[in-house]
Design a protein around this motif. Structure first.
Motif, short mmCIF file in Angstrom:
data_model
loop_
_atom_site.label_atom_id
_atom_site.label_comp_id
_atom_site.label_asym_id
_atom_site.label_seq_id
_atom_site.Cartn_x
_atom_site.Cartn_y
_atom_site.Cartn_z
N GLY A 165 0.88 -1.06 -0.14
CA GLY A 165 -0.02 0.14 0.06
C GLY A 165 0.89 1.27 -0.06
N PRO A 166 0.17 2.29 -0.19
CA PRO A 166 1.00 3.70 -0.05
C PRO A 166 2.12 3.73 1.32
CG PRO A 166 -1.33 4.19 -0.20
CD PRO A 166 -1.28 2.81 0.32
N GLY A 167 3.44 3.68 0.94
CA GLY A 167 4.42 3.78 1.77
C GLY A 167 4.79 2.51 2.47
N TRP A 168 4.25 1.36 2.21
CA TRP A 168 4.46 -0.04 2.69
C TRP A 168 4.56 -0.92 1.80
CZ3 TRP A 168 0.91 -3.95 3.01
CH2 TRP A 168 -0.42 -3.31 2.99
N ASN A 169 5.19 -2.10 1.94
CA ASN A 169 5.34 -3.26 1.34
C ASN A 169 4.70 -4.55 2.05
OD1 ASN A 169 6.48 -2.30 -1.41
ND2 ASN A 169 8.49 -2.28 -0.26
N GLY A 170 4.31 -5.42 1.24
CA GLY A 170 4.01 -6.69 1.81
C GLY A 170 5.30 -7.63 1.79
N THR A 171 5.09 -8.72 2.36
CA THR A 171 6.14 -9.65 2.60
C THR A 171 6.46 -10.26 1.37
OG1 THR A 171 4.88 -11.31 3.40
CG2 THR A 171 5.89 -10.05 5.12
N ALA A 172 5.79 -10.34 0.34
CA ALA A 172 5.94 -11.05 -0.78
C ALA A 172 6.18 -9.89 -1.93
CB ALA A 172 4.95 -11.96 -1.12
N HIS A 173 6.64 -8.75 -1.62
CA HIS A 173 6.75 -7.59 -2.62
C HIS A 173 7.45 -8.01 -3.93
CE1 HIS A 173 10.55 -6.25 -1.44
NE2 HIS A 173 10.40 -6.60 -0.29
N LYS A 174 8.43 -8.97 -3.77
CA LYS A 174 9.26 -9.45 -4.99
C LYS A 174 8.35 -9.79 -6.16
CE LYS A 174 13.47 -10.33 -2.26
NZ LYS A 174 14.41 -11.53 -1.80
N LEU A 175 7.32 -10.71 -5.85
CA LEU A 175 6.44 -10.74 -6.83
C LEU A 175 5.69 -9.88 -7.70
CD1 LEU A 175 4.38 -13.94 -5.40
CD2 LEU A 175 6.44 -14.05 -6.47
N LYS A 176 5.93 -8.69 -7.36
CA LYS A 176 5.53 -7.65 -8.35
C LYS A 176 6.21 -7.89 -9.78
CE LYS A 176 4.99 -4.09 -4.98
NZ LYS A 176 5.28 -2.71 -4.55
N ALA A 177 7.41 -8.70 -9.68
CA ALA A 177 8.22 -8.81 -10.80
C ALA A 177 7.24 -9.51 -11.93
CB ALA A 177 9.58 -9.41 -10.75
N LEU A 178 6.41 -10.38 -11.48
CA LEU A 178 5.62 -10.83 -12.51
C LEU A 178 4.52 -10.39 -13.24
CD1 LEU A 178 5.01 -14.45 -10.48
CD2 LEU A 178 6.81 -13.85 -12.11
N LYS A 179 4.27 -9.14 -12.72
CA LYS A 179 3.43 -7.98 -13.31
C LYS A 179 1.95 -8.61 -13.48
CE LYS A 179 7.00 -5.68 -15.57
NZ LYS A 179 7.64 -5.13 -16.90
N ARG A 180 1.61 -9.59 -12.14
CA ARG A 180 0.33 -9.88 -12.16
C ARG A 180 -0.61 -9.41 -11.24
NH1 ARG A 180 -0.44 -14.83 -15.95
NH2 ARG A 180 -2.36 -15.15 -14.77
N ARG A 181 -1.69 -8.97 -11.28
CA ARG A 181 -2.64 -8.69 -10.15
C ARG A 181 -3.52 -9.80 -9.72
NH1 ARG A 181 -1.80 -3.62 -7.67
NH2 ARG A 181 -0.74 -2.07 -8.94
N ASP A 182 -3.36 -10.85 -10.14
CA ASP A 182 -4.34 -11.89 -9.82
C ASP A 182 -3.87 -12.95 -9.09
OD1 ASP A 182 -2.81 -13.01 -11.82
OD2 ASP A 182 -4.49 -14.25 -13.02
N ILE A 183 -2.53 -12.59 -8.43
CA ILE A 183 -1.88 -13.54 -7.77
C ILE A 183 -2.09 -13.10 -6.13
CG2 ILE A 183 0.33 -14.51 -7.10
CD1 ILE A 183 1.36 -14.05 -9.70
N SER A 184 -2.53 -14.15 -5.31
CA SER A 184 -2.69 -14.00 -3.70
C SER A 184 -1.37 -14.97 -3.27
CB SER A 184 -3.98 -14.43 -3.36
OG SER A 184 -5.05 -13.61 -3.91
N GLY A 185 -0.85 -14.55 -2.25
CA GLY A 185 0.32 -15.23 -1.53
C GLY A 185 0.47 -14.99 -0.36
N LYS A 186 1.20 -15.85 0.55
CA LYS A 186 1.58 -15.65 1.92
C LYS A 186 3.05 -16.29 2.25
CE LYS A 186 1.14 -14.21 6.10
NZ LYS A 186 2.66 -13.92 6.19
N THR A 187 3.79 -15.69 2.88
CA THR A 187 4.89 -16.04 3.22
C THR A 187 4.87 -16.76 4.32
OG1 THR A 187 5.57 -13.99 4.36
CG2 THR A 187 6.43 -14.30 1.90
N GLY A 188 5.85 -17.61 4.78
CA GLY A 188 5.85 -18.11 6.11
C GLY A 188 7.21 -18.61 6.72
N THR A 189 7.60 -18.32 7.97
CA THR A 189 8.81 -18.32 8.51
C THR A 189 8.62 -18.89 10.09
OG1 THR A 189 9.64 -16.58 7.23
CG2 THR A 189 11.09 -17.70 9.01
N THR A 190 9.28 -20.09 10.39
CA THR A 190 9.07 -20.26 11.71
C THR A 190 9.99 -19.99 12.76
OG1 THR A 190 10.34 -22.50 11.54
CG2 THR A 190 8.17 -22.76 10.67
N ASN A 191 9.99 -20.06 14.15
CA ASN A 191 10.70 -19.61 14.96
C ASN A 191 12.29 -20.28 14.71
OD1 ASN A 191 9.28 -18.02 16.36
ND2 ASN A 191 8.75 -19.81 17.98
N ASP A 192 13.35 -19.55 14.72
CA ASP A 192 14.63 -19.84 14.54
C ASP A 192 15.09 -20.12 13.17
OD1 ASP A 192 15.08 -19.66 17.41
OD2 ASP A 192 14.56 -21.91 17.66
#
Length: 848
Positions: A697-724
């Motif tokens: 959004g304005p002034g902030w990025n989501g955790t998967a902002h690298k996927l902007k390179a695909l130039k598709r607005r129909d992709i939904s996604g979610k990252t996941g990282t565990t403790n340690d």
């Protein structure tokens, strides 16, 4: 005349006696002779073959390797080679070659040697199907009778075709088609004359004459075959001379696999064996067709392997696999490096050593022969010497741990030394130093509309471990669990505009006597934040507050709708941080519910099974998504009752369809339909929120902002990282494809750590790249898709900070989606110049 009469009488008597002997022998043996009628409907024992949906061979299972061919599919020169060697008068005799019999009889009479054969191809066929190989007169007599009967029953071409497909040719190869694959890795049409002669010479003694076991014996037998072909004028003198000079180059080859999906093939094998038993599965020639797309599968393998190599390289070089000979490093005053080698191997010795080493996927074993300032020369299998340029070496910092690496090298001698056994691989036309990755990975792609698996990779190399991480690795899912928790929140009164306090939590745990302090990662807090932004930024403490608000029992009950087992979900607030352990296949199935509008589909890999006669013996009954099926059935029922009424949506989000008076009976679907587990509105809102993880959004990025390179607005996604950082995930989807990627270590204790070049590993840096690499190809020919907004969804302009209605139209506002009836009713504007009765209505769109 008296002498002549006596001679005639003797001959006639012998002839009569011979005929009587044959007749009596036939009567005696008649009951012991098997019926050759079975040859009319013979079914050759063939292995099970597994294919992609587009017909590419994935794998083959079975003890006996056989590739049945029609006679017209076999090279004419191969047929001539076999005839010249085994039975040159095949098309002339009636099943028994009397000339050959007389020749063998004279050898027996003069020498007592029974090794001289006189069997025709027809007799050999009789022995193959009905008799043993023992060299006894009685077996030869039976063989002769059966051969005559076979000739009466089958045509010459049918006999020859059956023989060439049935004959044992060593190394578990049965038939000439399999022999071409096993010994030379070729389609039978691609064999050279020398290779044809080698195969044609095998029937005499396949176990000792095959080119893998004894190249010298194979060469001698090949030359005999070529000599027979020259004598029969099947080849010219020049062709003979060229073939005689050809080297014997052969090694064992597996099935000619054209699409690499060994983990999925093993899933298929287990399912077919469970359905039909091992004996039938491995011998009845089943052709199993799967859901896998060969092109997507190849890309999935490449994406996963490339990502693991990238991770492995940024964590440093672990050194040589082995030391073939020692080399002493000498560092000069100017810093240059040289080596003393007292026990250096010759090129021949290096080549012999490399012949004993195995390649692993794209990794080729190589021995370092020379080290220059910023390059090295290595020898690979076959004796080829290649150069490793600096671009292929400079990554090799010394590995210290997963968290630490040494300094970047400046000279090749700091990394390599002559005599090292290493791995190399080719990347974009350039050779580079490599190593077998220690980390593991999995990637699975599925059609969310029916559960068909499009690509599946269960690890770096099936040859190294058959452990399928897609189906067998239960790993903590980290933030990949959050969309499901947010979905539960929407069912309990929250909206994407609800504001939750993103602030540290200090909660006293009476059971442990300690305070529980869940933290964000990174440990940054934004204060009051809307749910859409909190999901896109993966705020841990917001997820914890949502579970507290919804209740753990309600949350687990909601998550179970996605196919997750309640017993696998911790009954405490750590669930918000992803402490649940799930497999990638379970996760991709759960995400499919958001992708398809709220339906639970079951993953499957087998579409159909054909027998060896191409008869359909099994076909998967598709259980797919159908938004309007229930509605159509309701319309039809109302039409039958004569009470055509406006339709109400029993299942939220089902499109309203007016009843058709012409419908007289409910639809009769030919397939089953997937059950709805969440409302279409809920699925739509979560899918929309996950798009913000990419576009922010304005002034902030989501955790998967690298996927902007695909130039598709129909992709939904979610990252996941565990403790340690023991596990890294990325799951994402379009309406037609849902993909989950995982990276971690098999021991579940090792951490993915951090690197000098990238910093800390995470879902966005470690798992997302393989997802992105795969999706780029999988979606390249698919246009963006935006399914219709479900009925019952409204869009209103809200204030970004408070989530309340606003009349502003600048960057402080945006449109947000709501389930109808949950949109805000209050305005955020603290001062409004208009009187209450003059206020403009908020901008609102209702999707019906």
């Amino acid at each position: 005349m008296s002498w002549l009469k006596k001679l005639v009488i003797i001959l006639l008597s012998c002839l009569t006696l011979g005929v009587l002997s044959i007749g009596i022998t036939y009567l005696v043996l008649k009951n012991d002779l098997p019926s050759v009628e079975t040859l009319k409907d013979v079914r050759l024992q063939t292995p099970m073959r597994v294919f992609s949906q587009d017909g590419e061979l994935i794998s083959q299972f079975g003890e006996k390797r056989r590739i049945p061919l029609k006679l017209n599919e076999m090279p004419p020169m191969l047929i001539k080679a076999v005839l010249a060697t085994e039975d040159s008068r095949f098309y002339e005799h009636p099943g028994i070659d009397l000339i050959g019999v007389m020749r063998a009889a004279s050898v027996v009479a003069t020498t007592g040697d029974y090794s001289q054969g006189a069997s025709t191809i027809t007799q050999q066929l009789a022995r193959l199907f009905f008799l043993s190989r023992e060299k006894k007169i009685i077996r030869k007599v039976k063989e002769a009778f059966l051969a005559i009967h076979i000739e009466e029953l089958l045509s010459k071409d049918e006999i020859l075709e059956l023989y060439l497909n049935r004959i044992e040719l060593g190394q578990r190869a049965f038939g000439v088609g399999a022999a071409a694959q096993v010994y030379f890795g070729k389609n039978i049409q691609d064999l050279t004359l020398s290779e044809i002669a080698i195969i044609a010479g095998l029937p005499q003694a396949p176990s000792v004459l095959n080119p893998v076991r004894s190249p010298s014996r194979a060469r001698a037998r090949r030359n005999i075959v070529l000599g027979r072909m020259l004598a029969e004028k099947y080849i010219t003198q020049q062709e003979y001379d060229d073939a005689i000079q050809a080297p014997i180059v052969s090694k064992l080859h597996g099935a000619q696999v054209t699409a690499s999906a060994p983990y999925l093939a093993e899933m298929v094998r287990q399912e077919v064996v469970a359905r039909y038993g091992e004996e039938e599965a491995y011998s009845k020639g089943f052709q199993v067709f799967t859901t896998v797309d060969a092109r997507q599968q190849t890309k999935a393998v490449n994406a996963l392997q490339a990502n693991l190599h990238a991770y492995d390289e940024r964590h440093g070089f672990r050194g040589a696999v082995k030391t073939v000979w020692p080399a002493e490093k000498v560092v000069a005053a100017d810093g240059s490096i040289s080596f003393k080698e007292d026990k250096r191997f010759s090129d021949e010795a290096i080549l012999a050593y490399l012949d004993e080493q195995d390649s692993i996927e794209k990794l080729q074993p190589a021995v370092v022969t020379q080290v220059m300032a910023q390059s090295a020369e290595v020898m690979i299998s076959g004796g080829r010497k290649i150069e490793l340029p600096w671009d292929g070496l400079k990554w090799a910092r010394a590995y210290i741990s997963n968290e630490r690496q040494g300094n970047a090298p400046s000279l090749a001698g700091q990394v390599l030394a002559p005599g090292m056994l290493i791995y190399v691989r080719e990347q974009e036309g350039q050779w580079r130093l490599s190593q077998l990755p220690q980390a593991s990975s999995a990637l699975v792609a599925m059609n969310p509309k029916d559960g068909a698996i499009r690509a599946l990779v269960g690890g770096y190399s099936f040859s190294q471990t058959q452990f399928n991480r897609v189906t067998q690795a239960n790993r903590q899912v980290g933030s990949n669990i959050k969309p499901f928790i947010y979905s539960a929140a929407l069912e309990h009164g929250y909206t994407l505009a609800s504001v939750i306090n993103d602030a540290p939590i200090h909660e006293w745990d009476e059971g442990s006597g300690q305070a529980w302090r869940p933290k964000n990662s990174p440990e940054e807090y934004d204060g009051p934040i809307r749910l859409r932004e909190a999901l896109a930024k993966s705020k841990n403490v917001v997820s914890v507050r949502l579970i507290s608000g919804v209740g753990i029992d309600h949350t687990i009950g909601h998550l179970a709708k996605f196919g997750f087992h309640a017993k696998d979900l911790p009954r405490n607030q750590t669930l918000a941080l992803g402490s649940a352990s799930l497999t990638p296949l379970e996760l991709v199935t759960g995400y499919a519910v958001f992708a398809n509008g709220g339906y639970l589909v079951k993953p499957y890999v087998i579409t159909k099974i054909l027998d060896d006669q191409n008869n359909l013996i099994y076909e998967h009954q598709s259980v797919s998504v159908c938004d309007q099926c229930e509605q159509l059935a309701t319309n039809a029922a109302e039409a039958n009752s004569g009470e055509v009424q406006p339709v109400t949506n029993d299942a939220p989000g089902t499109p309203a369809v007016a009843a058709d008076p012409a419908v007289t009976e409910p639809p009769k679907p030919t397939e089953q339909y997937a059950p709805r587990v969440i409302s279409a509105q809920n699925a739509f809102l979560i899918a929309e929120a996950m798009k913000s993880a990419i576009w922010g959004g304005p002034g902030w990025n989501g955790t998967a902002h690298k996927l902007k390179a695909l130039k598709r607005r129909d992709i939904s996604g979610k990252t996941g990282t565990t403790n340690d950082v023991k596990d890294a995930w990325f799951s994402g989807f379009t309406p037609d494809l849902v993909i989950t990627s995982w990276v971690g270590f098999d021991d579940s204790e090792s951490v993915l750590g951090r690197s000098v070049t990238l910093g800390g590993e995470s879902g966005a840096t470690t798992a997302l790249p393989s997802w992105q690499n795969f999706a780029e190809l999988a979606l390249e020919n698919t246009p963006e898709q935006f399914p219709p907004t479900p009925t019952g969804i409204v869009s209103v302009r809200i204030d970004r900070k408070t989530g309340l209605l606003t009349q502003a139209s600048d960057d402080s506002s945006e449109f947000e989606y709501f389930m109808q009836g949950t949109e805000p009713t209050q305005y955020a504007d603290p001062v409004n110049p208009l009187q209450p009765d003059q206020q403009k209505p908020a901008e609102i769109d209702i999707f019906r």
